[in-house]
Design a protein around this motif. Structure first.
Motif, short mmCIF file in Angstrom:
data_model
loop_
_atom_site.label_atom_id
_atom_site.label_comp_id
_atom_site.label_asym_id
_atom_site.label_seq_id
_atom_site.Cartn_x
_atom_site.Cartn_y
_atom_site.Cartn_z
N THR A 84 0.84 -1.21 0.00
CA THR A 84 0.00 0.00 0.00
C THR A 84 0.87 1.25 0.00
OG1 THR A 84 -1.69 -1.21 1.23
CG2 THR A 84 -1.88 1.19 1.21
N GLY A 85 1.93 1.25 0.80
CA GLY A 85 2.86 2.37 0.84
C GLY A 85 3.55 2.57 -0.50
N GLU A 86 3.91 1.47 -1.14
CA GLU A 86 4.56 1.55 -2.46
C GLU A 86 3.62 2.18 -3.48
OE1 GLU A 86 6.08 -2.27 -3.63
OE2 GLU A 86 7.35 -2.42 -1.85
N LYS A 87 2.35 1.82 -3.42
CA LYS A 87 1.37 2.41 -4.36
C LYS A 87 1.22 3.91 -4.11
CE LYS A 87 -1.23 -1.84 -5.09
NZ LYS A 87 -2.45 -2.58 -4.80
N LEU A 88 1.20 4.31 -2.84
CA LEU A 88 1.11 5.74 -2.52
C LEU A 88 2.34 6.50 -3.00
CD1 LEU A 88 -0.39 6.20 1.06
CD2 LEU A 88 -1.43 6.69 -1.14
N TYR A 89 3.48 5.83 -2.98
CA TYR A 89 4.71 6.50 -3.41
C TYR A 89 4.59 7.00 -4.86
CZ TYR A 89 9.52 7.48 -4.62
OH TYR A 89 10.67 8.11 -5.04
N THR A 90 3.87 6.29 -5.69
CA THR A 90 3.67 6.73 -7.08
C THR A 90 3.06 8.12 -7.11
OG1 THR A 90 3.36 4.43 -7.74
CG2 THR A 90 2.61 6.10 -9.28
N THR A 91 2.07 8.35 -6.28
CA THR A 91 1.43 9.68 -6.17
C THR A 91 2.42 10.70 -5.64
OG1 THR A 91 -0.73 8.67 -5.81
CG2 THR A 91 -0.48 10.96 -5.13
N LEU A 92 3.18 10.32 -4.61
CA LEU A 92 4.16 11.22 -4.02
C LEU A 92 5.22 11.62 -5.06
CD1 LEU A 92 4.79 9.48 -0.56
CD2 LEU A 92 3.06 11.19 -1.15
N ARG A 93 5.64 10.66 -5.86
CA ARG A 93 6.66 10.93 -6.88
C ARG A 93 6.12 11.89 -7.95
NH1 ARG A 93 11.56 11.27 -6.49
NH2 ARG A 93 11.41 12.95 -7.94
N LYS A 94 4.86 11.67 -8.35
CA LYS A 94 4.25 12.56 -9.35
C LYS A 94 4.17 13.99 -8.83
CE LYS A 94 1.40 9.12 -11.67
NZ LYS A 94 0.03 8.61 -11.88
N GLU A 95 3.79 14.14 -7.55
CA GLU A 95 3.70 15.47 -6.95
C GLU A 95 5.08 16.12 -6.90
OE1 GLU A 95 3.89 18.74 -4.30
OE2 GLU A 95 4.94 16.85 -3.96
N SER A 96 6.08 15.35 -6.53
CA SER A 96 7.44 15.88 -6.45
C SER A 96 7.95 16.32 -7.83
CB SER A 96 8.38 14.82 -5.87
OG SER A 96 9.71 15.29 -5.85
N ASP A 97 7.70 15.50 -8.83
CA ASP A 97 8.12 15.84 -10.20
C ASP A 97 7.42 17.11 -10.68
OD1 ASP A 97 9.74 13.58 -10.17
OD2 ASP A 97 8.38 12.37 -11.41
N TYR A 98 6.13 17.21 -10.38
CA TYR A 98 5.36 18.39 -10.79
C TYR A 98 5.88 19.65 -10.08
CZ TYR A 98 1.51 21.51 -11.86
OH TYR A 98 0.77 22.59 -12.29
N SER A 99 6.11 19.54 -8.77
CA SER A 99 6.62 20.68 -8.00
C SER A 99 7.99 21.11 -8.51
CB SER A 99 6.70 20.33 -6.52
OG SER A 99 5.40 20.21 -5.98
N THR A 100 8.82 20.15 -8.86
CA THR A 100 10.14 20.48 -9.41
C THR A 100 9.99 21.23 -10.72
OG1 THR A 100 11.14 18.56 -8.34
CG2 THR A 100 12.33 19.50 -10.22
N LYS A 101 9.08 20.76 -11.56
CA LYS A 101 8.84 21.42 -12.85
C LYS A 101 8.39 22.87 -12.64
CE LYS A 101 5.28 21.19 -16.01
NZ LYS A 101 4.14 20.51 -16.57
N ILE A 102 7.48 23.08 -11.70
CA ILE A 102 6.99 24.43 -11.40
C ILE A 102 8.14 25.29 -10.87
CG2 ILE A 102 5.49 25.78 -9.85
CD1 ILE A 102 4.00 24.34 -12.16
N ALA A 103 8.92 24.74 -9.95
CA ALA A 103 10.01 25.50 -9.33
C ALA A 103 11.08 25.91 -10.34
CB ALA A 103 10.64 24.69 -8.20
N LEU A 104 11.30 25.08 -11.34
CA LEU A 104 12.36 25.36 -12.31
C LEU A 104 11.86 26.08 -13.56
CD1 LEU A 104 14.39 22.02 -12.07
CD2 LEU A 104 14.83 24.21 -10.92
N THR A 105 10.59 26.47 -13.57
CA THR A 105 10.04 27.20 -14.72
C THR A 105 10.89 28.45 -14.99
OG1 THR A 105 7.81 26.42 -14.28
CG2 THR A 105 8.00 28.41 -15.61
N GLY A 106 11.29 28.61 -16.23
CA GLY A 106 12.06 29.79 -16.62
C GLY A 106 13.57 29.62 -16.48
N LEU A 107 14.02 28.53 -15.91
CA LEU A 107 15.45 28.27 -15.79
C LEU A 107 15.91 27.38 -16.94
CD1 LEU A 107 14.84 29.24 -12.86
CD2 LEU A 107 16.53 27.58 -12.10
N SER A 108 17.09 27.68 -17.45
CA SER A 108 17.66 26.82 -18.50
C SER A 108 18.17 25.54 -17.83
CB SER A 108 18.81 27.53 -19.20
OG SER A 108 19.92 27.66 -18.31
N VAL A 109 18.48 24.55 -18.64
CA VAL A 109 19.04 23.30 -18.12
C VAL A 109 20.34 23.60 -17.38
CG1 VAL A 109 20.04 21.06 -18.78
CG2 VAL A 109 17.94 21.85 -19.88
#
Length: 151
Positions: A94-119
């Motif tokens: 059950t925890g492993e399944k929840l981690y998928t959601t946690l990972r998606k949120e983390s990836d999305y937050s990273t994308k938002i935080a890095l908006t406008g920055l070059s690689v």
């Protein structure tokens, strides 16, 4: 200018933590529990002491969070075969399944935080933050052991 660096990092951390706590209520994770579940999933067999050090939090806070995750059947403790005093932490299915959601949120937050920055800018930022993290964690360990900082 330089005094704003830690303020900005703190603002980012508090905002992302608040967003996560709001979004993760729907999956029954309480304040900050997502951090523990993520680190346990990413480090199967980690001990409570190791997770406390990884997250730079005291043992009492870690124990409370782990206890709640066990009650929710998201994490289990197993005996360490090489040291009976140690308990190893693992995410349940059950925890492993929840981690998928946690990972998606983390990836999305990273994308938002890095908006406008070059690689290149993102890589440089990561490099500098890793250096800062090492400095602060080392100082946290010293203070935890009783070292008095001189201002």
């Amino acid at each position: 200018m330089s005094e704003d660096i830690l303020r900005n990092i703190g603002t980012i951390a508090r905002a992302l933590d608040s967003i996560s706590n709001i979004e993760f209520k729907k999956i029954q994770l309480e304040k900050g529990q997502y951090l523990y579940l993520s680190r346990i999933f990413e480090n199967p067999g980690i001990t409570q002491k190791e997770i406390s050090e990884l997250l730079c939090v005291d043992k009492t806070t870690t124990n409370r969070a782990i206890t709640r995750l066990i009650e929710k059947k998201l994490v289990i403790k197993k005996d360490d075969p090489s040291n009976q005093k140690n308990k190893l932490l693992f995410a349940t299915l059950t925890g492993e399944k929840l981690y998928t959601t946690l990972r998606k949120e983390s990836d999305y937050s990273t994308k938002i935080a890095l908006t406008g920055l070059s690689v290149t800018e993102a890589e440089e930022l990561n490099y500098l933050l890793l250096k800062m993290t090492k400095n602060v964690v080392n100082n946290w360990n010293e203070v935890k052991k009783g070292y008095k900082r001189v201002y």
